[in-house]
Write an enzyme that holds these catalytic residues in place. Structure first.
Site, mmCIF file in Angstrom:
data_model
loop_
_atom_site.group_PDB
_atom_site.id
_atom_site.type_symbol
_atom_site.label_atom_id
_atom_site.label_comp_id
_atom_site.label_asym_id
_atom_site.label_seq_id
_atom_site.Cartn_x
_atom_site.Cartn_y
_atom_site.Cartn_z
ATOM 1 N N ARG A 161 -13.668 0.724 -25.831
ATOM 2 C CA ARG A 161 -12.990 1.023 -24.573
ATOM 3 C C ARG A 161 -13.054 2.522 -24.286
ATOM 4 O O ARG A 161 -12.766 2.958 -23.182
ATOM 5 C CB ARG A 161 -11.541 0.528 -24.592
ATOM 6 C CG ARG A 161 -11.002 0.294 -23.173
ATOM 7 C CD ARG A 161 -9.609 -0.312 -23.135
ATOM 8 N NE ARG A 161 -8.616 0.567 -23.689
ATOM 9 C CZ ARG A 161 -7.983 0.391 -24.849
ATOM 10 N NH1 ARG A 161 -8.224 -0.673 -25.586
ATOM 11 N NH2 ARG A 161 -7.101 1.259 -25.274
ATOM 12 N N TYR B 121 -14.008 3.973 3.620
ATOM 13 C CA TYR B 121 -14.200 2.621 3.080
ATOM 14 C C TYR B 121 -12.878 1.851 3.127
ATOM 15 O O TYR B 121 -11.864 2.334 2.640
ATOM 16 C CB TYR B 121 -14.721 2.722 1.641
ATOM 17 C CG TYR B 121 -14.911 1.390 0.986
ATOM 18 C CD1 TYR B 121 -15.908 0.534 1.410
ATOM 19 C CD2 TYR B 121 -14.078 0.976 -0.047
ATOM 20 C CE1 TYR B 121 -16.081 -0.705 0.824
ATOM 21 C CE2 TYR B 121 -14.240 -0.260 -0.644
ATOM 22 C CZ TYR B 121 -15.239 -1.095 -0.197
ATOM 23 O OH TYR B 121 -15.406 -2.314 -0.776
ATOM 24 N N ASP C 120 -16.632 10.783 -1.368
ATOM 25 C CA ASP C 120 -17.283 9.524 -1.727
ATOM 26 C C ASP C 120 -18.738 9.664 -1.273
ATOM 27 O O ASP C 120 -19.023 9.711 -0.076
ATOM 28 C CB ASP C 120 -16.570 8.364 -1.026
ATOM 29 C CG ASP C 120 -17.148 6.999 -1.404
ATOM 30 O OD1 ASP C 120 -18.350 6.929 -1.713
ATOM 31 O OD2 ASP C 120 -16.411 6.007 -1.353
ATOM 32 N N LYS D 218 -24.156 0.144 -4.949
ATOM 33 C CA LYS D 218 -24.961 0.248 -3.740
ATOM 34 C C LYS D 218 -26.333 0.856 -4.063
ATOM 35 O O LYS D 218 -27.105 0.263 -4.767
ATOM 36 C CB LYS D 218 -24.188 1.024 -2.676
ATOM 37 C CG LYS D 218 -22.705 0.592 -2.544
ATOM 38 C CD LYS D 218 -22.550 -0.798 -1.952
ATOM 39 C CE LYS D 218 -21.132 -1.347 -2.063
ATOM 40 N NZ LYS D 218 -20.069 -0.525 -1.506
HETATM 41 C C1 LIG Z 1 -18.667 -0.396 -1.670
HETATM 42 C C2 LIG Z 1 -18.005 0.921 -1.515
HETATM 43 C C3 LIG Z 1 -16.913 1.275 -2.333
HETATM 44 C C4 LIG Z 1 -16.323 0.330 -3.353
HETATM 45 O O1 LIG Z 1 -17.214 0.077 -4.401
HETATM 46 P P1 LIG Z 1 -17.246 -1.279 -5.277
HETATM 47 O O2 LIG Z 1 -18.336 -1.007 -6.238
HETATM 48 O O3 LIG Z 1 -17.512 -2.403 -4.331
HETATM 49 O O4 LIG Z 1 -15.900 -1.419 -5.917
HETATM 50 C C5 LIG Z 1 -16.372 2.543 -2.170
HETATM 51 N N1 LIG Z 1 -16.854 3.395 -1.245
HETATM 52 C C6 LIG Z 1 -17.881 3.073 -0.440
HETATM 53 C C7 LIG Z 1 -18.365 4.060 0.562
HETATM 54 C C8 LIG Z 1 -18.491 1.827 -0.544
HETATM 55 O O5 LIG Z 1 -19.510 1.511 0.271
#
Ligand SMILES: *Cc1c(COP(=O)(O)O)cnc(C)c1O
Length: 352
Positions: free
Chosen positions: A46, A97, A168, A193
């Protein structure tokens, strides 16, 4: 190994590999283990795993900081937001988001956070919201409005006001934008992504240049347990190896589609900030957008983005999406197929 600084495309291929020694594997193997023989580090899975370390080294080298991998993008978002003191104010882009906003709103309802929503394209409004805040949360380009923030200006204003800034960087990736170099304290990623890039993994990461922030966030991961599986991290690192070529093709497809769709039938607006592989296509209303989603044959109707395959969705189909997003907005995640096939499919779906 040389000490010559390398370019990001090279770092994406080289960082996080085992040393070049006779008989060594080229890739860090997937370490399926829950614990380790006493006397070394890590002590328990962990707290660490050699497969995580390889991915963290590579993404950290690309963003220019210390990387901590999480089980999802939202786990990374949550770990950073957990650093805000109780009742602290978070200045956040109104089109961030949607689940990051939901996390803040639910926290605000219980007194955990004070939330100050801003239009991130309005630098004066963002600066006016900073005094007394704990965190400035930026996303640029925003999801799904595709607005772009002046990151150097806003992070400098945050620093001057004693506010930590977070970007982000999911949409741009470190190959198109490196927020730590632009003045941010922390970067978060949904590696689900573009980084993993094949729609087969859910994974997140935090990267920071501040050692004490890295320490606190790593401690949070160990304590709350939102750790990635070694296989997911392996797949994301494998995806990262080809990020530069996938991005090059998908971004050039996106720019070309933006040009060809600009005066296609029924298209009110094409949004293309040029900083991602994501486009927004605004149609007259929900019915017009839904019709396109029903009629496409190559494009896949699906949420998420950043895979090699092109996907689209009407964002306001989600009740939690911001009401300021047009009902007829389609978010297009452009993949690496031939641009003529992508354009032809959209044009037939938009046509009579
Ligand atoms: C998809 C996304 C998230 C969340 O990520 P997950 O891997 O789905 O938990 C956060 N910020 C942005 C800009 C996203 O496109």
């Amino acid at each position: 190994m040389s000490d010559t600084p390398r370019r990001p495309e090279t770092i994406a291929v080289t960082a996080g590999r085992p040393p070049h020694e006779p008989g060594a594997p080229l890739n860090q193997p997937v370490a399926f283990t829950s614990t380790f023989v006493q006397g070394g580090d890590p002590v328990y899975a962990r707290y660490g795993n050699p497969t995580w370390s390889a991915f963290e080294e590579a993404l950290g080298a690309l963003e220019g900081g210390d990387c901590i991998a999480f089980s999802s993008g939202m786990a990374a978002v949550s770990a950073v937001m957990a650093q805000v003191p109780h009742g602290g104010a978070v200045v956040v882009a109104r089109h961030t988001y949607q689940h990051a906003l939901l996390l803040l709103d639910e926290g605000a309802a219980s007194g955990r956070f004070e939330v100050r929503r801003v239009d991130i394209t309005d630098g004066d409004a963002v600066e006016a919201a900073l005094p007394g805040a704990a965190l400035l949360w930026l996303e640029s380009p925003t999801n799904p409005a595709l607005e772009v923030a002046d990151i150097p200006r806003l992070t400098a204003a945050a620093r001057a006001a004693g506010v930590q800034s977070v970007v982000d960087n999911t949409f741009a990736t470190p190959l198109l934008q490196r927020p730590l170099e632009l003045g941010a304290d922390i970067v978060v990623h949904s590696a689900t992504k573009l980084i993993a890039g094949h729609s087969d993994v859910v994974l997140g990461a935090v990267v920071t240049g501040a050692p004490e922030a890295a320490e606190r966030i790593r401690h949070h991961r160990g304590l709350h347990g939102a750790i990635p599986g070694p296989m997911e991290v392996f797949l994301a690192l494998r995806g990262l190896r080809t990020l530069s070529v996938r991005l090059e093709r998908a971004a050039s497809n996106a720019r070309e589609l933006a040009r060809r769709l600009a005066d296609a039938p029924g298209v009110v607006e094409v949004r293309d900030p040029g900083l991602s592989t994501v486009l927004a296509l605004v149609l007259a209303d929900a019915a017009a957008a839904d019709r396109v989603v029903e009629r496409v044959r190559l494009w896949i109707p699906a949420t998420s983005l950043g895979g090699v395959e092109s996907t689209l969705e009407r964002r306001r189909r989600w009740p939690t999406e911001a009401p300021t997003i047009p009902e007829g907005l389609l978010r297009l995640s452009v993949g690496i197929e031939h641009v003529d096939d992508l354009a032809e499919d959209l044009l037939q779906a938009l046509g009579e």
